[in-house]
Enzyme design. Structure first.
Site, mmCIF file in Angstrom:
data_model
loop_
_atom_site.group_PDB
_atom_site.id
_atom_site.type_symbol
_atom_site.label_atom_id
_atom_site.label_comp_id
_atom_site.label_asym_id
_atom_site.label_seq_id
_atom_site.Cartn_x
_atom_site.Cartn_y
_atom_site.Cartn_z
ATOM 1 N N SER A 97 -13.870 -21.376 -21.257
ATOM 2 C CA SER A 97 -13.270 -22.444 -20.468
ATOM 3 C C SER A 97 -14.006 -23.765 -20.697
ATOM 4 O O SER A 97 -14.081 -24.257 -21.818
ATOM 5 C CB SER A 97 -13.235 -22.023 -19.001
ATOM 6 O OG SER A 97 -12.382 -22.834 -18.249
ATOM 7 N N ASP A 229 -2.524 -17.387 -19.344
ATOM 8 C CA ASP A 229 -3.593 -18.179 -18.736
ATOM 9 C C ASP A 229 -2.969 -19.253 -17.850
ATOM 10 O O ASP A 229 -2.307 -20.168 -18.339
ATOM 11 C CB ASP A 229 -4.441 -18.818 -19.839
ATOM 12 C CG ASP A 229 -5.738 -19.418 -19.321
ATOM 13 O OD1 ASP A 229 -5.735 -19.958 -18.195
ATOM 14 O OD2 ASP A 229 -6.745 -19.352 -20.039
ATOM 15 N N HIS A 258 -6.851 -16.134 -17.464
ATOM 16 C CA HIS A 258 -8.010 -16.969 -17.777
ATOM 17 C C HIS A 258 -9.315 -16.184 -17.709
ATOM 18 O O HIS A 258 -10.219 -16.403 -18.515
ATOM 19 C CB HIS A 258 -8.062 -18.154 -16.808
ATOM 20 C CG HIS A 258 -9.017 -19.217 -17.209
ATOM 21 N ND1 HIS A 258 -8.876 -19.950 -18.369
ATOM 22 C CD2 HIS A 258 -10.146 -19.696 -16.600
ATOM 23 C CE1 HIS A 258 -9.855 -20.830 -18.466
ATOM 24 N NE2 HIS A 258 -10.647 -20.687 -17.415
#
Length: 278
Positions: A97, A229, A258
């Protein structure tokens, strides 16, 4: 606890496990978490003979809760402070991320010519640019990130329950198997850090254009992304990043969200190991 000191005086906490002469892997965590989010991967790679390193970004986890400097440039410099302190070379850098953005900036800025970087992995990563602009029409509207800021400022503790309970791990999808321990661990990590760092970090991860970083990465780079995601949609991230990477490989996962490194760790760890060993 071990700390490295950055050039602007910030104390960065890190973990360093395994033989010092083993090949090294460094992990870069996502917003608003800490090095603890990598525990599953660190134990896995340690068992496979690697030296594993992970740090808490400034303002996160156990690192200094400084009020300023929460930018992608400083995130990369913080990571470099740890690399310098441990004199790591030939490292595989894996980022999730926001940590994927940190890896991209780090490799572009500090990877050459010192030979410190062997490979890079971007997992559910924010590059090249999350926010919607005229040049990036597939991004998310700025109002989405303004909403994050408002929720954090109004009631961070509740916001940090809502995110992992819902979209982060896909627990809002029909039939999802919800793990309360995973939710509580996300909350625990988030609440360890500074609200100011988390607030400023939203701008860093959403508005930093990393197109040039991606173009500058010459080492083999693996891009992993879940097709479901809900935090960093795959269309404006991984599918655009792979177009810019000189030596990139894209692997996507139908139905994964995610937080797939946690809830699908068995699959992700095997794929990461295969790439590291290749």
């Amino acid at each position: 606890m071990p700390f490295a000191t950055t050039r602007d005086g910030v104390e960065i906490f890190y973990k360093d496990w395994g033989p010092k002469d083993a090949p090294a892997i460094m992990f870069h965590h996502g917003w608003p978490l800490s090095a603890d989010d990598w525990d599953t991967q660190m134990l896995f790679f340690l068992a496979n003979g690697y030296r594993v390193v992970a740090h808490d970004r400034r303002g996160h986890g156990r690192s200094s809760q400084v009020w300023d400097g929460h930018t992608m440039d400083n995130y990369a410099a913080d990571a470099f402070a740890v690399v310098e302190a441990l004199d790591l070379r030939g490292v595989v850098h894996i980022g999730h991320s926001t940590g994927g953005g940190e890896v991209a900036r780090y490799v572009a800025k500090f990877g050459e010519p010192a030979g410190r970087v062997a490979k890079a992995v971007l997992v559910s990563a924010v590059p090249p640019l999350m926010v919607k602009t005229e040049a990036n029409p597939g991004g998310l509207p700025i109002e989405v990130f303004d909403g994050f800021r408002k929720a954090l400022a109004d009631n961070r503790a509740q916001f940090f329950l809502d995110v992992p309970t819902g979209p982060f791990y896909g627990y809002n999808r029909e039939g999802a198997k919800i793990d309360e321990g995973v939710i509580q661990n996300w909350w625990r990590q988030g609440m360890m850090g500074s609200a100011k760092a988390h607030y400023d970090g939203i701008k860093a991860f959403s508005e930093t254009d990393q197109s040039e970083d991606l173009k500058a990465i010459s080492v083999p780079t693996l891009v992993l992304h879940g097709e479901d995601d809900q935090i960093v949609p795959i269309g404006a991230s991984a599918r655009e990043s792979i177009k810019l990477l000189p030596s990139g490989t894209l692997k996507t996962y139908p139905g994964f969200g995610h937080g797939m490194l946690t809830v699908n760790a068995d699959i992700l760890n095997a794929d990461l190991l295969a790439f590291v060993k290749s």
